[in-house]
Design an enzyme around this catalytic site. Structure first.
Site, PDB file in Angstrom:
ATOM      1  NE  ARG A  91       4.076 -18.376  10.872  1.00  0.00           N
ATOM      2  CZ  ARG A  91       4.607 -19.525  10.474  1.00  0.00           C
ATOM      3  NH1 ARG A  91       4.345 -20.633  11.136  1.00  0.00           N
ATOM      4  NH2 ARG A  91       5.357 -19.576   9.401  1.00  0.00           N
TER       5      ARG A  91
ATOM      6  CG  HIS B 174      -1.460 -18.925   4.441  1.00  0.00           C
ATOM      7  ND1 HIS B 174      -1.278 -17.563   4.485  1.00  0.00           N
ATOM      8  CD2 HIS B 174      -0.301 -19.456   4.000  1.00  0.00           C
ATOM      9  CE1 HIS B 174      -0.052 -17.278   4.068  1.00  0.00           C
ATOM     10  NE2 HIS B 174       0.564 -18.417   3.779  1.00  0.00           N
TER      11      HIS B 174
ATOM     12  CG  ASN C  87       3.823 -19.340   4.806  1.00  0.00           C
ATOM     13  OD1 ASN C  87       3.137 -19.774   3.893  1.00  0.00           O
ATOM     14  ND2 ASN C  87       4.232 -18.085   4.827  1.00  0.00           N
TER      15      ASN C  87
ATOM     16  N   GLY D  26       2.304 -12.535  -0.297  1.00  0.00           N
ATOM     17  CA  GLY D  26       2.293 -13.367  -1.493  1.00  0.00           C
ATOM     18  C   GLY D  26       1.786 -14.771  -1.233  1.00  0.00           C
TER      19      GLY D  26
ATOM     20  CG  ASN E 289       0.902 -16.266   7.674  1.00  0.00           C
ATOM     21  OD1 ASN E 289       1.561 -15.295   8.022  1.00  0.00           O
ATOM     22  ND2 ASN E 289       1.463 -17.441   7.421  1.00  0.00           N
TER      23      ASN E 289
ATOM     24  N   GLY F 229      -0.043 -15.613   1.193  1.00  0.00           N
ATOM     25  CA  GLY F 229      -1.439 -15.464   1.578  1.00  0.00           C
ATOM     26  C   GLY F 229      -2.359 -15.352   0.378  1.00  0.00           C
TER      27      GLY F 229
ATOM     28  CG  ASN G  25       4.607  -9.865  -1.339  1.00  0.00           C
ATOM     29  OD1 ASN G  25       4.204  -9.880  -2.498  1.00  0.00           O
ATOM     30  ND2 ASN G  25       3.776  -9.772  -0.315  1.00  0.00           N
TER      31      ASN G  25
ATOM     32  CB  CYS H 269       8.345 -14.209   2.418  1.00  0.00           C
ATOM     33  SG  CYS H 269       7.610 -12.578   2.146  1.00  0.00           S
TER      34      CYS H 269
END
Length: 269
Positions: A204, A153, A151, A213, A185, A215, A76, A74
Site C-alpha cells: 500500500r 493485508h 496495517n 515483514g 497491502n 506481509g 522490515n 513496518c
C-alpha cells in the site's frame, strides 16, 4: 536544510532512515518521502523512516511510504531500526521496545561481536477478518483472507506461479478495493509445503517491494487460519529479497530476519 540519512534494507525492502534522536526531525516528512524515494531523481527507496525519542518506549518509529502516506507499522523497518540504534551506539540493549502507530513492539537482537546479525520482532496479536472470502475486480475473482498486523493485508493463495503474475496490473485495483477503506497491502502466495510459502507483495502506497515483514506475518497467520500451516510452527516465507522466519503462536507473531546498512549521505529538505 541539510539532513543526514542512512540507507538501509531488510531483504531489499529499502528505506531512508533519519536519526531524530541526535538530529532535528524533517519539517515535512511526507513531502520528503515523495522526493527522496524516487529512484531516478532522489535517493531511491520504498519510503523514509524517522527514528525518534519516545516517552513510552526506548525509541519511536514513524514511517512514510513512497507516496507520502504515513504507515502504522513496518516489520522490515523495525529490524533495521534495531540494528541502527545498537550498532550506532544509541543503546547497548539487545532487547528493545519500539513505539509505533500500531502499538509498542519488542525487538530482540541476536548479536555477535557488536554486530546485530538478526532481529526477532514480536509483532503482537493479529486481527483475522474474512477467511476464504471472494473479492472481485475488473481483473478477476479471488479468494482472500484479511489479516490486520497493525496495517491491513489481503492474502491470496494461488496455484499460479507468483513469479509470473502481472503484479502491478493485479495489485493496484485490489489495494484500492471498496472492501478496504484504508487501502490494503496485497499478498499473492504459493504453498510449497506446510513449512514453506512463496510470496510476492504489493505494498500500500509503494507498489511492489522485494519484501514485507508485516506481509509475511499476515501470510503465515492466514495460512494457519486456512489450515495450510500449523499454529506454533516456524514457517519460512520466501520473498523476492530473501527469506523470513515466521511463527504464529495464536497470541502473537514472531518474525526473524536480517537487516543491512547500504550507505550514509546527506539530502536537502
Amino acid at each position: 536544510m541539510s539532513l543526514s540519512f542512512t540507507k538501509m534494507h531488510g531483504l531489499g525492502n529499502d528505506y531512508i532512515y533519519f536519526d531524530c534522536v541526535k538530529n532535528t526531525a524533517p519539517k515535512d516528512p511526507s513531502a520528503l518521502s515523495i522526493k527522496l524515494s524516487d529512484r531516478h531523481f532522489g535517493v531511491g527507496g520504498d519510503g523514509i523512516v524517522l527514528i525518534m525519542p519516545s516517552e513510552k518506549a526506548d525509541f519511536r518509529m514513524r514511517m512514510f511510504n513512497a507516496d507520502g502516506s504515513e504507515g502504522a507499522m513496518c516489520g522490515n523497518a523495525s529490524r533495521c531500526i534495531a540494528k541502527y540504534v545498537y550498532e550506532r551506539g544509541l543503546t547497548d540493549k539487545t532487547d528493545i521496545s519500539l513505539e509505533t502507530k500500531s502499538g509498542i513492539k519488542r525487538l530482540m537482537i541476536s548479536e555477535n561481536g557488536g554486530v546485530a546479525e538478526s532481529v526477532t520482532v514480536d509483532m503482537g496479536k493479529p486481527f483475522i477478518g474474512a477467511v476464504g472470502a471472494p473479492i472481485v475486480t475488473a481483473e478477476g475473482e479471488y479468494i482472500y483472507t484479511f489479516v490486520d498486523m497493525g496495517n491491513p493485508h489481503c492474502v491470496i493463495f494461488t496455484d499460479k506461479n507468483t513469479g509470473e503474475l502481472p503484479l502491478e496490473k493485479l495489485g493496484r485495483p485490489l489495494e484500492n478495493h471498496e472492501f478496504f477503506p484504508d487501502r490494503a497491502n496485497i499478498e499473492f502466495v504459493n504453498v510449497l509445503s506446510d513449512h514453506d510459502l512463496r510470496m510476492r507483495v504489493w505494498e500500500r502506497g509503494s507498489g511492489e517491494t522485494l519484501a514485507c515483514g508485516t506481509g509475511a506475518c499476515a501470510t503465515v497467520t492466514a495460512a494457519v487460519a486456512n489450515g495450510i500451516c500449523r499454529q506454533g510452527d516456524r514457517v519460512n516465507v520466501h520473498l523476492k529479497g530473501g527469506t523470513l522466519s515466521i511463527t504464529y503462536t495464536g497470541d502473537t507473531v514472531l518474525m526473524t530476519g536480517p537487516a543491512a546498512f547500504v550507505f550514509d549521505g546527506t539530502a536537502e529538505e
